[in-house]
Structure formats: C-alpha cells, structure tokens
Design a protein around this motif. Structure first.
Motif, mmCIF file in Angstrom:
data_model
loop_
_atom_site.group_PDB
_atom_site.id
_atom_site.type_symbol
_atom_site.label_atom_id
_atom_site.label_comp_id
_atom_site.label_asym_id
_atom_site.label_seq_id
_atom_site.Cartn_x
_atom_site.Cartn_y
_atom_site.Cartn_z
ATOM 1 N N ALA B 379 1.012 -1.222 -0.023
ATOM 2 C CA ALA B 379 0.302 0.041 -0.016
ATOM 3 C C ALA B 379 0.891 1.309 -0.094
ATOM 4 O O ALA B 379 0.721 2.253 -0.790
ATOM 5 C CB ALA B 379 -0.926 -0.112 1.181
ATOM 6 N N GLU B 380 1.692 1.233 0.551
ATOM 7 C CA GLU B 380 2.728 2.392 0.993
ATOM 8 C C GLU B 380 3.486 2.800 -0.378
ATOM 9 O O GLU B 380 3.480 3.788 -0.871
ATOM 10 C CB GLU B 380 3.879 2.265 2.064
ATOM 11 N N VAL B 381 4.113 1.836 -0.788
ATOM 12 C CA VAL B 381 4.939 2.013 -2.104
ATOM 13 C C VAL B 381 3.886 2.233 -3.273
ATOM 14 O O VAL B 381 4.488 3.199 -4.112
ATOM 15 C CB VAL B 381 5.771 0.540 -2.549
ATOM 16 N N THR B 382 2.900 1.588 -3.405
ATOM 17 C CA THR B 382 1.905 2.143 -4.356
ATOM 18 C C THR B 382 1.516 3.548 -4.049
ATOM 19 O O THR B 382 1.647 4.242 -5.285
ATOM 20 C CB THR B 382 0.582 1.288 -4.345
ATOM 21 N N GLU B 383 1.136 3.984 -3.037
ATOM 22 C CA GLU B 383 1.127 5.444 -2.963
ATOM 23 C C GLU B 383 2.279 6.281 -3.387
ATOM 24 O O GLU B 383 1.969 7.170 -4.054
ATOM 25 C CB GLU B 383 0.833 5.701 -1.382
ATOM 26 N N ARG B 384 3.251 5.893 -2.766
ATOM 27 C CA ARG B 384 4.648 6.806 -3.008
ATOM 28 C C ARG B 384 4.796 6.752 -4.814
ATOM 29 O O ARG B 384 5.373 7.836 -5.092
ATOM 30 C CB ARG B 384 5.663 6.164 -2.291
ATOM 31 N N LEU B 385 4.648 5.621 -5.237
ATOM 32 C CA LEU B 385 5.140 5.682 -6.706
ATOM 33 C C LEU B 385 4.163 6.426 -7.411
ATOM 34 O O LEU B 385 4.612 7.315 -8.343
ATOM 35 C CB LEU B 385 5.249 4.151 -7.496
ATOM 36 N N ALA B 386 2.786 6.323 -6.897
ATOM 37 C CA ALA B 386 1.692 7.137 -7.820
ATOM 38 C C ALA B 386 2.108 8.485 -7.603
ATOM 39 O O ALA B 386 1.942 9.286 -8.510
ATOM 40 C CB ALA B 386 0.478 6.905 -7.241
ATOM 41 N N ALA B 387 2.597 9.102 -6.339
ATOM 42 C CA ALA B 387 3.060 10.442 -6.339
ATOM 43 C C ALA B 387 3.948 11.154 -7.324
ATOM 44 O O ALA B 387 4.006 12.024 -7.672
ATOM 45 C CB ALA B 387 3.216 10.630 -4.994
ATOM 46 N N ILE B 388 4.850 10.148 -7.988
ATOM 47 C CA ILE B 388 5.823 10.584 -8.724
ATOM 48 C C ILE B 388 5.394 9.972 -10.225
ATOM 49 O O ILE B 388 6.138 9.865 -11.011
ATOM 50 C CB ILE B 388 7.133 10.044 -8.634
ATOM 51 N N GLY B 389 4.309 9.706 -10.341
ATOM 52 C CA GLY B 389 3.506 9.347 -11.722
ATOM 53 C C GLY B 389 3.672 7.735 -12.237
ATOM 54 O O GLY B 389 3.501 7.487 -13.369
ATOM 55 N N ILE B 390 4.314 6.957 -11.241
ATOM 56 C CA ILE B 390 4.243 5.553 -11.590
ATOM 57 C C ILE B 390 3.062 4.728 -11.110
ATOM 58 O O ILE B 390 2.928 4.558 -9.763
ATOM 59 C CB ILE B 390 5.598 5.085 -10.899
ATOM 60 N N GLU B 391 2.311 4.139 -12.041
ATOM 61 C CA GLU B 391 1.106 3.536 -11.663
ATOM 62 C C GLU B 391 1.129 1.962 -11.908
ATOM 63 O O GLU B 391 1.823 1.404 -12.735
ATOM 64 C CB GLU B 391 0.059 3.880 -12.631
ATOM 65 N N PRO B 392 0.560 1.144 -10.882
ATOM 66 C CA PRO B 392 0.673 -0.321 -10.958
ATOM 67 C C PRO B 392 -0.308 -0.697 -12.299
ATOM 68 O O PRO B 392 -1.168 -0.059 -12.444
ATOM 69 C CB PRO B 392 0.045 -0.667 -9.747
ATOM 70 N N VAL B 393 0.180 -1.770 -13.054
ATOM 71 C CA VAL B 393 -0.466 -2.324 -13.897
ATOM 72 C C VAL B 393 -1.478 -3.163 -13.249
ATOM 73 O O VAL B 393 -2.767 -2.926 -13.791
ATOM 74 C CB VAL B 393 0.381 -3.219 -14.895
ATOM 75 N N LEU B 394 -1.496 -3.719 -12.352
ATOM 76 C CA LEU B 394 -2.539 -4.209 -11.587
ATOM 77 C C LEU B 394 -2.167 -4.268 -10.105
ATOM 78 O O LEU B 394 -1.004 -4.294 -9.785
ATOM 79 C CB LEU B 394 -3.029 -5.589 -12.132
ATOM 80 N N ARG B 395 -3.166 -4.252 -9.306
ATOM 81 C CA ARG B 395 -2.973 -4.329 -7.696
ATOM 82 C C ARG B 395 -2.872 -5.852 -7.420
ATOM 83 O O ARG B 395 -4.105 -6.319 -7.097
ATOM 84 C CB ARG B 395 -3.961 -3.687 -7.182
#
Lengths: 464, 464
Positions: B379-395
C-alpha cells in the motif's frame, strides 16, 4: 523369438524383453514412439491385451511412458524402476549408476567397500559442529541472503592460497564456487562442449564421468591409464584421430587406480593438448589425501588450457556440498552467467560453514591423522585381500582407493551382485571402464573395508 | 605489545597479528623462515602452545606454510589481496543477466528495489540460528555423509503435507529435492527437452527463464499474461501453431505481475495442454506469500502432465539453497539418475537446516507477520510511486512484486541505467518480456522499496 507359446504372463514378459532389447540396442532411442498395440500384436502374434499388459508394466518400470491420446514412447532416461526409500534394486544392470545408487540408497547397516567416501567417524565432526555454531551467530545476511555469483570471497581466497601451495597460481577472481565437484564438471561440459563433441576420459576412470558425459550426449573416448598417467602413445594417437574437445582426468590421486601423474607425463600431455587445441579439466578432489605432492597440470600450464576443479566432500564433509572451478578469467565470466542461469546462486550458508571449518587450525591436524589412518588401513586391507587371492594392480602412495584384480577370470559384476544380497556394496571394475576391459577388477575403499565380514563374504562368494 | 595478559585465544590472536604485521611490512618476506616456536614464545612471553596455535591458524589462513621437520615459512604464493567483491559492471547490456548480476553483485549499501528477494531482516533469522544450533548437535552422518538421491525424507514428507494443504496430492516418493527452484527447472529442461524444442513462457515472465532456456538452446515462445493467467485465445493459437514441448509458468503469484490464475483459466489451460500433449512446469516458489489460496494446475491435473516445483528461498532463506520437484514416479526415477549424473547428491546439511526451520512452530507465525508487513508495504509503495507518476498495471492480492508503468513513453532501461549510477538497482520491464513489449514497465519489490532515497532519485531521473 517364439512368442506364441507359454502363459499370458510369460508372453507379456517376452514382449517386455523384446522392447527392452530394442531400447538397450538403440533401435528404439529415448523419446521414440513405440509400435502401436495393434501393430506389435500383429508382428509378434500375441493378443493385444498381452501387448497392453507388457506396455503397462514397462511404464511402471519407467522404461517407457504413456502419452494419453498419443501412444507409448521410450522414456527419456530409460531406467528400471526402484522404490525410492525401500533401498536399491538388486538386479539393476551394472551401469554407471549402479554403484552410485547402491552406495547412496543402501541402508546404514550395509557395508560399503565400494563407495567413494570416508565413514563419518573419519571426518572432522567437531570442526563441523563448531563451524555450525559459528554460523548460528553470524550476521543476518549470512543466514538469509543469496551468495554472490562467484561465491564467498574469503573461501575463494583460502582456495587460492591452497592452490598456491601446490604451485597453481589462481587469484580469487579466477575461482568460482560451485555446489560440488560434480556440478563443477557439469557446468564446464555445458560451457565447453556441444552434443556430439568428443570427450576423452581415462580408462578406467570415475564411473560418474561416463554418466555425466552421456547426459551431455558427448561421444566418449577412453585412453588407457598407467601407473604414471595416461598411456602417452595411446593418448597421442587418440587425440590425433578423434580430436576431442575436452580431456577430463584426475590429478594427484587417480580414481580408481590410486596412480599418480609423473612430471614427464604431465609435460607430454600438455604438449599434445597444445598441439591439438585440447582443453583439460583436472579434477583434484583427492588433493588433501596426498602425502607427497604430485605435479598438477594446472601448475605447469598456468590455467591456459587446463581448468582445475576441486571440492571438500572427501576430507571435510559430503553433507556440506561445495566445490570450485579455477579457470581463465574470460571463462570464469561466461561460467558465472551460466551458473546464474542454471542455479541462480550458490549455497552461501554451506560456503560459510566450509570456510569456517577449513580456517579452523584443526583441519591440518585432521589431515595428518587421516593420512596416517588411511596408510594403515591401506596396508591392512591389502594384506587381508591378498589372503583371499585379491591382489592390487598397483600400490597407491596415498588416498583411499585400492584397485585390485580378482583371482583367475572372476567376473567382478557377478561378485558384486552376490555380495549385494548380503548387504555389501562393491565397486566392480567395468563400471569404471569404457572399453569394459576391467571385468575382473574391483575398487576397494580401504576406509570402508575394515569389517571382517567383508573378507568372509568375499571369500565365500569367490569360492562359489 | 603486551602479550602477557588475556585469554589463550586472545593471546594467539595477538601472535597472529604480530606475524601478519611483519609479513605485510615485509620484515618477513615470502619464503622467509619464521622464528621457531620456542624462540617466539620467549620473545613474546607467551607459552609455546599459544605460538603453535597461532602458527596453525596462520597455516589454515594460508599466510604461512609448514614444512614438516623444518619449520614454518611465509607463504610464497600469498594471493593478492583485493577488496571483498569488485562491483558489477555498469555498462553491461540490459539482458536477462542484467538484473541478476546487478542484484547479486552490488554492494550491501546499494538499494535494490529491482531484486527478487526480501531483506534479511524480513526473514526468520532466529529460526535459522536455532536450526543451525540443532544441526550442530545432530548425529555424525547428518554432518558428514552424502544425502540420499531423493533428498532428506522428513523434508519430503513435510513438503508432501504442505502440498496436500494446497490440494496437490504427491507422496514423498513423488518428490525429489534439488539445490534450488532454478536447479529444479534446469533438471526438468534437461530431462524433457532437446535442443531446438519449443518452450512456452509467459510474457512477461521471470527473466531468468529466458536465460535458462537459452542455455538449453530451446526455441522460446511467449504468451501474453493477463490478470487471470495466460490469454486463453493466444495460448490456444500458439500451442496449436508451435506445438511446444513444455510450458513454464508461475502458479499462485505471477512474477513479475503479481497476477493470480483463475480456476476457469487453469481448467482451460489444462484442456489445451492435454489436447496437444503439452507438459507444464508450475513454479510455485511464492506459495507462502499467498493470503488467499489460488488454484494450482497440479491440483487439477494430479501430476499427470503438470510438474510442480518450489523452494524456500523467498520466505525462509536464500542462503540455504533447497528446492523440490513433484512429478510422476516414472519421471522422478529418471530425474534421480540425472541428478546423480550432474550433481551426485543434494546438500544434506542444508536440507536438515531447512527441515528444522520449517518444522519449527514459529514458521507459520513468521508467515502471518510477513504477509501483513508485505501488505502494508504494498500500500505504501503504491502510494509513493503514484505520487511520482508511476502507476501499477494491476494491484496484486499478495506477494512482494508490483508491476508498474512509468509515465508517458519513458524507457525503463534508461531509468535503470541512470539509477544504477546512484547505487539503486532496478528491474526494467523488457528484461521480463520476450516480445520486448514492456519497455515502459518496471517491477518493484515493495519490501526493498521503502527507502525515501529511491523515490527522490526516481523523481529526479524521470524529470531528466
């Protein structure tokens, strides 16, 4: 072959024999499709149910496999079935796997003069216990992380120094750790040979070289081994005729004969290797048994065309699997990629334990005691075998192996089969011989041949 | 130097330091004779046994050598000392080995969001320490002898039970231990495929499958992987067109995507496999990360055409190499011969340690903690990556991998190269993709992506 008479069971057995002969004679090669049930029943004039029965029993044996909807095929590794934990199968053909599986699978009550390792009580138990305790207090990464691709640096440095003492210059960067001596040779075969390439081995040689090279689909050629190394005239002729890519041999103490390479033979072998661009794998796993240092091909050659391998299974522990390859840096680089692809990383924990045990000052003392003990056992076993008519082909300077000739024309495989019934695992000569010219030879491991029952049983079997 | 106080061990260490300093300071040059034991014991006011102890440990280290009857000498061949590991090459092409070698060879200071394993502190350190102590008290044969060809029976029984919990029936006799999950697949390739045979993998898949299959000279074909398993239409078309011999895939949690096979996909895959006589290797090494059990192909199929493999590198220890193969008995028999030929025996000591650690009641508790920790990190890494424009292909439901898309058309290999300069090892998408269609994807291991420097660096690199 008359398949038309006899009981159904007998008929099925005949069909099985018919198929087995075609597999062993390579009329049917691994992977080949067997005749359909209907067609074979026609050919052999038996009922289709007899063929089905035979095929099913061959599947159970593992000789063939069934692919539903497609038919029956020769198994990739045709091998008679043996129940895994119930002990080895007694009637297995005496092939390269015979001794391996008998030795590895037989119960702890068995006597094993044929096996290739020392009894646990001859190995440095306390050093191993201490090393495990040391590791139990190590930093977390030693307990949890993958090792580096080349393997634990302090162990490679130690191996480099030990090699230096034997005159072989190899820096820790020219040494890669492997899971075992066998895996070292296996990686080298993958790295250096193509299916169909010719590989030269000694005749006799360690039986597993044959199995390993067959797994690589190499064409195997043997060179007669003498008391000083390979027969030079034969070596020159064979290399010139067959142009082998690789020559796999032992240095220091030859398995199974206990012979030692002489400096002049080493020099000549290298000259011929150079002339015909032959690469040599020098398997030095018995190094620590030596009482007088023999020449190493790698020392003469400086790792130009000689690759040096070793392990600690024989003098430290066979439970801690760890071997090494010393080779030219460009080869080590390629071998590292291959190691990653095929096993990803080495066993760091094992490497740590082996390093701790070898660095312990007690290891050298252990070797002194071990050599003395082996020397005493060698004398004793030689004498006791002589008393029942079994004479050594040569008297080894050191090591655990005594290569002997049985009296008269005795077939060693027959003796081995008979002794196996009495829970004694032997190592019959032809398992070591590509030319099958060691029918009446037998390898004894003197450390495992001290029980009087062995000589009593052998005496009885030889009489019968 | 005051050598007159302290314990015997400390005194010996001081003597060792004394000698080492004289070697490194060239007061004692290579080949020089060391002071006699008696003389040095006088000089340093320690007992002769302390000097003997120190000299023996220096011999074991390779710093000095003993010449019986003559004395101790500085080793001639002191190996050139070099820092523990030279770092990885930065300029290597981003091939299947790129991530492996960067991850395995980089220094311990590096950050490794691209690597495929957990930090040591996430693994059950105490259970490993305890298991090593247990082994240090084991019977001698556990410390010294080769293992049996199939591997330690109690561990195979335990694996059999664990597989049973996942719906896969395999008796201990249908399970063979290997040195690792990678070695399991390697042995299977040797057993089942010929050079030139076609092997199907997922696209994307674990990058080392490509390297391994290239080592076997297989023709590799990829099938697009979706959130529920392989794309079924593509799978059917590819299998029909290319007739692959083997399909290698992950069960449970897919590497790199974190996807999970759905029951309907599993069933369809098996039906197609049956129709075209395709054998499937199901790599289940992430099993213990699962929070909800996914279907296993081997459970549906009953080990008819599915071979199930696993290891404990991901959730127990990567330092203790141990994997397994569960397959039909006739295949296990052939695989056993192949294992003997190519590695002779498994690592008994490692098998004992792994068995002790898994039998320890604490292992299940460790897994509970680990899953919770991974879920939080995810959860934490997903959020932090999203903040710099990196999105998961799936969760992903579980596991450590997060397969992401970089913003815009960013080339992940470029990002990885730039980050490596700053000691951050990443896993760019195309290393996983046979079709090279994952150029702007990146796999993050959430357990290794918690350091704020990673996001700062990534942000900077993405801007540039």
């Amino acid at each position: 072959m008359d398949l038309t008479t006899g009981s159904a069971a007998t008929k099925a057995e005949m069909v099985m024999r018919f198929v087995r002969q075609r597999i062993s004679g390579r009329t049917l090669t691994p992977g080949a499709k067997l005749p359909s049930v209907r067609s074979l029943s026609g050919t052999l004039s038996v009922s289709t149910s007899t063929v089905v029965d035979a095929y099913e029993r061959l599947v159970a044996e593992g000789a063939i496999v069934s692919r539903p909807g497609s038919g029956f095929y020769v198994a990739n590794q045709a091998a008679p079935f043996s129940p895994a934990e119930a002990g080895p199968k007694l009637d297995r053909a005496v092939d390269p796997f015979w001794i391996s599986r008998q030795s590895l699978e037989s119960s702890e009550d068995s006597l094993k003069p044929g096996c290739g390792w020392l009894p646990p009580s001859w190995l440095p138990e306390e050093a191993m216990r201490k090393s495990l305790r040391v590791l139990s207090r190590a930093e977390p990464s030693s307990l949890a992380d993958y090792g580096t691709p080349l393997g634990l640096y302090p162990l490679r440095r130690l191996i480099s120094r030990r090699m230096g003492e034997r005159g072989i210059e190899a820096s820790p960067e020219e040494i890669m750790l492997t899971e075992s001596g066998t895996q070292a040779i296996d990686l080298l075969c993958r790295f250096l040979i193509e299916p169909g390439d010719t590989v030269l081995v000694d005749d006799p040689c360690y039986f597993n070289f044959h199995a390993l090279l067959r797994a690589h689909r190499a064409k195997i050629v043997g060179v007669p081994y003498t008391a000083n190394g390979p027969d030079l005239a034969a070596f020159a002729a064979i290399v010139s005729e067959h142009r082998p890519r690789l020559y796999i041999t032992n240095s220091a103490i030859h398995n199974p004969t206990g012979a030692v390479l002489s400096p002049v033979t080493a020099h000549r072998v290298l000259k011929i290797a150079e002339e015909f661009d032959l690469t040599i794998v020098e398997d030095d796993i018995f190094a620590d048994f030596e009482t007088v240092a023999a020449p190493r091909l790698a020392a003469f050659d400086g790792l130009e065309r000689v690759i040096h391998i070793g392990s600690f299974s024989k003098t430290l522990s066979a439970a801690a699997r760890c071997g090494f390859i010393a080779a030219r840096p460009d080869w080590i680089e390629g071998l590292t990629d291959l190691k990653i692809a095929t096993s990803f990383a080495g066993g760091r924990m094992t490497e740590e334990v082996v390093h701790a045990a070898l660095s312990d000052g007690s290891y050298r003392k252990h070797l002194d005691t071990l050599r003395a003990r082996l020397s005493k056992a060698m004398a004793e076993v030689t004498e006791r075998l002589a008393a029942i008519g079994i004479e050594p082909v040569l008297r080894p300077q050191s090591g655990m192996f005594l290569w002997c000739r049985l009296p008269g024309e005795t077939d060693a495989a027959e003796v081995a089969r008979a002794c196996l019934q009495k829970q004694i695992v032997l190592a019959p000569g032809n398992a070591f011989s590509l030319s099958q010219s060691a029918k009446n030879c037998m390898r004894f491991n003197v450390s495992q041949t001290l029980d009087p029952r062995i000589f009593e049983t052998l005496k009885g079997v030889l009489k019968a």
